[in-house]
Design an enzyme around this catalytic site. Structure first.
Site, PDB file in Angstrom:
ATOM      1  N   LYS A 162     107.986  54.254  28.886  1.00 25.98           N
ATOM      2  CA  LYS A 162     108.603  53.274  27.977  1.00 25.98           C
ATOM      3  C   LYS A 162     107.833  51.950  27.989  1.00 25.98           C
ATOM      4  O   LYS A 162     107.494  51.413  26.936  1.00 25.98           O
ATOM      5  CB  LYS A 162     110.053  53.019  28.403  1.00 25.98           C
ATOM      6  CG  LYS A 162     110.698  51.842  27.696  1.00 25.98           C
ATOM      7  CD  LYS A 162     112.098  51.584  28.176  1.00 25.98           C
ATOM      8  CE  LYS A 162     112.210  50.720  29.402  1.00 25.98           C
ATOM      9  NZ  LYS A 162     112.088  49.266  29.172  1.00 25.98           N
ATOM     10  N   ASN A 163     107.573  51.422  29.177  1.00 30.05           N
ATOM     11  CA  ASN A 163     106.969  50.086  29.248  1.00 30.05           C
ATOM     12  C   ASN A 163     105.538  50.059  28.731  1.00 30.05           C
ATOM     13  O   ASN A 163     105.055  49.019  28.293  1.00 30.05           O
ATOM     14  CB  ASN A 163     107.037  49.540  30.680  1.00 30.05           C
ATOM     15  CG  ASN A 163     108.456  49.134  31.047  1.00 30.05           C
ATOM     16  OD1 ASN A 163     109.333  49.082  30.190  1.00 30.05           O
ATOM     17  ND2 ASN A 163     108.685  48.872  32.328  1.00 30.05           N
ATOM     18  N   CYS A 182     118.463  37.797  31.035  1.00 32.08           N
ATOM     19  CA  CYS A 182     119.143  39.074  30.917  1.00 32.08           C
ATOM     20  C   CYS A 182     119.884  39.305  32.217  1.00 32.08           C
ATOM     21  O   CYS A 182     119.813  38.482  33.133  1.00 32.08           O
ATOM     22  CB  CYS A 182     118.185  40.204  30.577  1.00 32.08           C
ATOM     23  SG  CYS A 182     117.105  40.660  31.905  1.00 32.08           S
ATOM     24  N   ARG A 227     114.098  35.760  33.556  1.00 31.36           N
ATOM     25  CA  ARG A 227     112.970  36.270  32.774  1.00 31.36           C
ATOM     26  C   ARG A 227     112.223  35.186  31.979  1.00 31.36           C
ATOM     27  O   ARG A 227     112.194  35.191  30.744  1.00 31.36           O
ATOM     28  CB  ARG A 227     113.417  37.402  31.844  1.00 31.36           C
ATOM     29  CG  ARG A 227     114.457  38.289  32.437  1.00 31.36           C
ATOM     30  CD  ARG A 227     114.099  39.612  32.980  1.00 31.36           C
ATOM     31  NE  ARG A 227     112.959  40.323  32.658  1.00 31.36           N
ATOM     32  CZ  ARG A 227     112.956  41.613  32.336  1.00 31.36           C
ATOM     33  NH1 ARG A 227     114.096  42.252  32.203  1.00 31.36           N
ATOM     34  NH2 ARG A 227     111.836  42.264  32.176  1.00 31.36           N
ATOM     35  N   ASP A 268     111.956  48.311  39.505  1.00 29.45           N
ATOM     36  CA  ASP A 268     112.705  49.202  38.605  1.00 29.45           C
ATOM     37  C   ASP A 268     113.280  50.420  39.336  1.00 29.45           C
ATOM     38  O   ASP A 268     114.131  51.117  38.780  1.00 29.45           O
ATOM     39  CB  ASP A 268     111.814  49.659  37.443  1.00 29.45           C
ATOM     40  CG  ASP A 268     111.551  48.526  36.457  1.00 29.45           C
ATOM     41  OD1 ASP A 268     112.215  47.485  36.553  1.00 29.45           O
ATOM     42  OD2 ASP A 268     110.678  48.686  35.584  1.00 29.45           O
ATOM     43  N   ARG A 281     118.292  53.266  26.744  1.00 28.91           N
ATOM     44  CA  ARG A 281     117.102  52.456  26.465  1.00 28.91           C
ATOM     45  C   ARG A 281     115.888  53.025  27.196  1.00 28.91           C
ATOM     46  O   ARG A 281     114.767  52.833  26.751  1.00 28.91           O
ATOM     47  CB  ARG A 281     117.319  51.010  26.945  1.00 28.91           C
ATOM     48  CG  ARG A 281     118.278  50.202  26.096  1.00 28.91           C
ATOM     49  CD  ARG A 281     118.333  48.770  26.609  1.00 28.91           C
ATOM     50  NE  ARG A 281     116.987  48.324  26.917  1.00 28.91           N
ATOM     51  CZ  ARG A 281     116.639  47.611  27.983  1.00 28.91           C
ATOM     52  NH1 ARG A 281     117.561  47.199  28.829  1.00 28.91           N
ATOM     53  NH2 ARG A 281     115.392  47.273  28.202  1.00 28.91           N
TER      54      ARG A 281
HETATM   55  C1  UD1 Z   1     107.955  44.127  33.160  1.00 29.80           C
HETATM   56  C2  UD1 Z   1     108.693  45.418  32.883  1.00 29.80           C
HETATM   57  C3  UD1 Z   1     109.952  45.525  33.740  1.00 29.80           C
HETATM   58  C4  UD1 Z   1     109.606  45.324  35.215  1.00 29.80           C
HETATM   59  C5  UD1 Z   1     108.828  44.028  35.416  1.00 29.80           C
HETATM   60  C6  UD1 Z   1     108.345  43.843  36.845  1.00 29.80           C
HETATM   61  C7  UD1 Z   1     108.170  45.814  30.535  1.00 29.80           C
HETATM   62  C8  UD1 Z   1     108.675  45.911  29.151  1.00 29.80           C
HETATM   63  N1  UD1 Z   1     109.060  45.461  31.468  1.00 29.80           N
HETATM   64  O1  UD1 Z   1     108.813  43.051  32.755  1.00 29.80           O
HETATM   65  O2  UD1 Z   1     110.533  46.817  33.554  1.00 29.80           O
HETATM   66  O3  UD1 Z   1     110.795  45.271  35.975  1.00 29.80           O
HETATM   67  O4  UD1 Z   1     107.658  44.024  34.568  1.00 29.80           O
HETATM   68  O5  UD1 Z   1     107.567  44.902  37.246  1.00 29.80           O
HETATM   69  O6  UD1 Z   1     107.019  46.081  30.788  1.00 29.80           O
HETATM   70  N2  UD1 Z   1     107.815  35.268  36.041  1.00 29.80           N
HETATM   71  C9  UD1 Z   1     107.719  33.893  36.162  1.00 29.80           C
HETATM   72  N3  UD1 Z   1     107.196  33.189  35.105  1.00 29.80           N
HETATM   73  C10 UD1 Z   1     106.779  33.811  33.956  1.00 29.80           C
HETATM   74  C11 UD1 Z   1     106.867  35.214  33.855  1.00 29.80           C
HETATM   75  C12 UD1 Z   1     107.389  35.921  34.919  1.00 29.80           C
HETATM   76  O7  UD1 Z   1     108.090  33.317  37.172  1.00 29.80           O
HETATM   77  O8  UD1 Z   1     106.328  33.120  33.057  1.00 29.80           O
HETATM   78  C13 UD1 Z   1     108.387  36.040  37.174  1.00 29.80           C
HETATM   79  C14 UD1 Z   1     109.725  36.687  36.791  1.00 29.80           C
HETATM   80  O9  UD1 Z   1     110.796  35.784  36.945  1.00 29.80           O
HETATM   81  C15 UD1 Z   1     109.789  37.818  37.775  1.00 29.80           C
HETATM   82  C16 UD1 Z   1     108.319  38.240  37.947  1.00 29.80           C
HETATM   83  O10 UD1 Z   1     107.543  37.154  37.466  1.00 29.80           O
HETATM   84  O11 UD1 Z   1     110.232  37.341  39.016  1.00 29.80           O
HETATM   85  C17 UD1 Z   1     107.959  39.502  37.217  1.00 29.80           C
HETATM   86  O12 UD1 Z   1     108.213  39.347  35.841  1.00 29.80           O
HETATM   87  P1  UD1 Z   1     107.265  40.016  34.749  1.00 29.80           P
HETATM   88  O13 UD1 Z   1     106.180  40.786  35.436  1.00 29.80           O
HETATM   89  O14 UD1 Z   1     106.888  38.997  33.754  1.00 29.80           O
HETATM   90  O15 UD1 Z   1     108.263  41.065  34.070  1.00 29.80           O
HETATM   91  P2  UD1 Z   1     108.214  41.574  32.582  1.00 29.80           P
HETATM   92  O16 UD1 Z   1     106.811  41.634  32.103  1.00 29.80           O
HETATM   93  O17 UD1 Z   1     109.198  40.848  31.772  1.00 29.80           O
END
Ligand code: UD1
Length: 441
Positions: free
Chosen positions: A35-36, A129, A134, A320, A412
């Protein structure tokens, strides 16, 4: 309320899964495309005005939502079996609506390719969420470093490249944290930027490497995806490509954990074992026997022991799979300690597991478990996608009937989960809201 009313069937207000637990599973489970990966590969279709064809697409509600968002921007979308044809040639808009994007956090990843292709993008903030806040600070910071003016107003992130004929400029970017979404956003943006981009402290998740695979197939020049430093040399345009989505490591992990929790022997395929390294190591540590052969894994559980588990960015244990693994540890002998390091609010499955008799207490982001001999079936709710999977696993392992609500989350990320588990011997069925049922067995 009268006694008669108490004894009458309860009409469900939403579909649920009904599981009669403690059945031994046996056989093979096929793993679908990730999915991701699929979601971000779909976003990449915006980068070219030629069609891309994605094979091994999972049939999930999130994929349907992303398709609707792309179609609303003018991208052509056709599904044929498990293959999707996406044609970015028709792209006419750069501002997906909040109504669609709010359903899918990954929709924010469109900001990179939209900006790279048209020099302008307006994408609603994904917001928080259930599992945590996020943020998208790293995404926006990086696009600014590449020359975009990024502002946030009325809940919408607007990005525009005012000079350089609307073309982003390659640069060196150091991410404060290895965010998967930020890495993917910058990678897509940098493919069409002028000059070279280097991303340091990049996410190393397999989905990042999968995105690089598609982009390379479209003519992008990328090195190092899958490591912590990624180099991208911008090109003027990208062309069409045919690409197969990588197998879903989270779905595979969920099946392996379900096998362990039900003390069952299952064969899972196709899997890229290296994508599941930390999960396989933990399953072995708690007492499972794992045999790998090519793209298949056979798991044979023994007596399960508790363990310590900490979620980390790849190649660490994936956040996850934390909830599903906790469902397994609930009946492993002895003590376990589970630390959630990635998302601040990802222990919401704990109260639901407690309702099934699990002995867990939490302190901050840490859950302490004392294994019980068996869980007991109960009506429970999956509060997010992976928490729902954890409830299904707990139900499969529990004594009696478990009724799992929250299927909008489950659907989902897992395609017809109940049918696939039925095929390996689980007694699980979906009860629609139209069918009144007794909540007790
Ligand atoms: C993706 C995955 C999700 C998975 C996550 C972590 C998709 C669609 N989703 O989510 O299933 O659980 O990676 O492996 O691919 N963070 C910050 N600042 C930012 C961005 C992120 O501090 O600007 C932190 C977040 O709060 C979190 C960590 O980084 O603690 C990981 O987030 P991120 O890797 O960005 O997750 P997603 O890409 O949203």
């Amino acid at each position: 309320m009268t006694l008669a009313a108490l004894n009458s069937p309860i009409a469900l207000t939403e579909p649920q899964l009904s599981i009669i637990g403690q059945q031994r599973l046996e056989g093979e489970l096929h793993v679908n495309g990730a999915k991701n990966s699929a979601l971000v590969l779909m976003a990449a279709s915006v980068l070219s005005n030629e069609p891309i064809c994605l094979h091994n697409m999972p049939d999930l509600t999130d994929i349907g939502t992303m398709a609707k968002i792309l179609v609303s921007l003018g991208v052509g979308f056709r599904l044929q079996g498990a293959s999707a044809l996406l044609n970015g040639g028709g792209l006419i808009r750069h501002n997906p609506s909040y109504e669609l994007t709010r359903k899918l956090r990954a929709s924010f990843f469109l900001i990179g390719p939209l900006l790279a292709r048209h020099g302008v993008a307006q994408v609603p903030l994904p917001g928080g969420c259930r599992i945590g806040s996020r943020p998208v600070r790293e995404h926006n910071k990086s696009l600014r470093a590449m020359g975009a003016k990024v502002t946030i107003e009325n809940g919408v992130v607007s990005a525009v490249v005012e000079g350089n004929h609307g073309r982003l400029q390659g640069c060196a970017i150091h991410l404060d944290c290895p965010s998967v979404g930020a890495t993917e956003t910058v990678m897509m943006a940098a493919t069409l930027a002028e000059g070279d981009t280097v991303i340091r402290n990049a996410a190393q998740e397999p989905e990042v490497a999968d995105l690089a695979g598609l982009l390379q197939g479209m003519g992008a020049r990328i090195r190092g995806a899958g490591s912590s430093t990624i180099h991208i040399s911008g090109v003027r345009e990208l062309h069409g490509a045919d690409y197969e989505v990588v197998p879903d490591r989270v779905e595979a992990g969920t099946f392996l954990i379900a096998a362990a929790a039900t003390r069952s022997r299952l064969h899972i395929h196709p899997v890229i074992p290296h994508h599941l390294g930390a999960v396989l190591a933990k399953l072995e540590e708690v007492g499972c026997n794992i045999r790998q052969h090519g793209q298949g894994i056979t798991i044979t559980p023994g007596a399960l022991q508790g363990c310590e588990l900490c979620t980390k960015p790849f190649p660490g244990f994936p956040t996850d799979l934390q909830a599903p693994f906790m469902a397994l540890l609930a009946t492993a002998e002895g003590d376990s300690v589970v630390t959630e390091n990635i998302f601040e609010n990802r222990l919401q499955h704990v109260p639901e597991l407690q309702r099934m008799g699990a002995q867990i207490h939490t302190h901050g982001n840490v859950a302490f478990l004392k294994g019980v001999a068996r869980l007991s079936g109960a009506p429970v709710t999956g509060t997010d996608l992976r928490a729902s999977a954890a409830m299904v696993i707990a139900g499969l392992a529990a004594d009696g009937v478990t009724q799992v609500a929250g299927l909008d989350h489950l659907d989902r990320g897992y395609t017809r989960l109940e049918e696939r588990l039925q095929a390996v011997g689980a007694r699980i069925s979906r009860i629609s809201s139209a069918q009144p049922t007794l909540l007790a067995a």
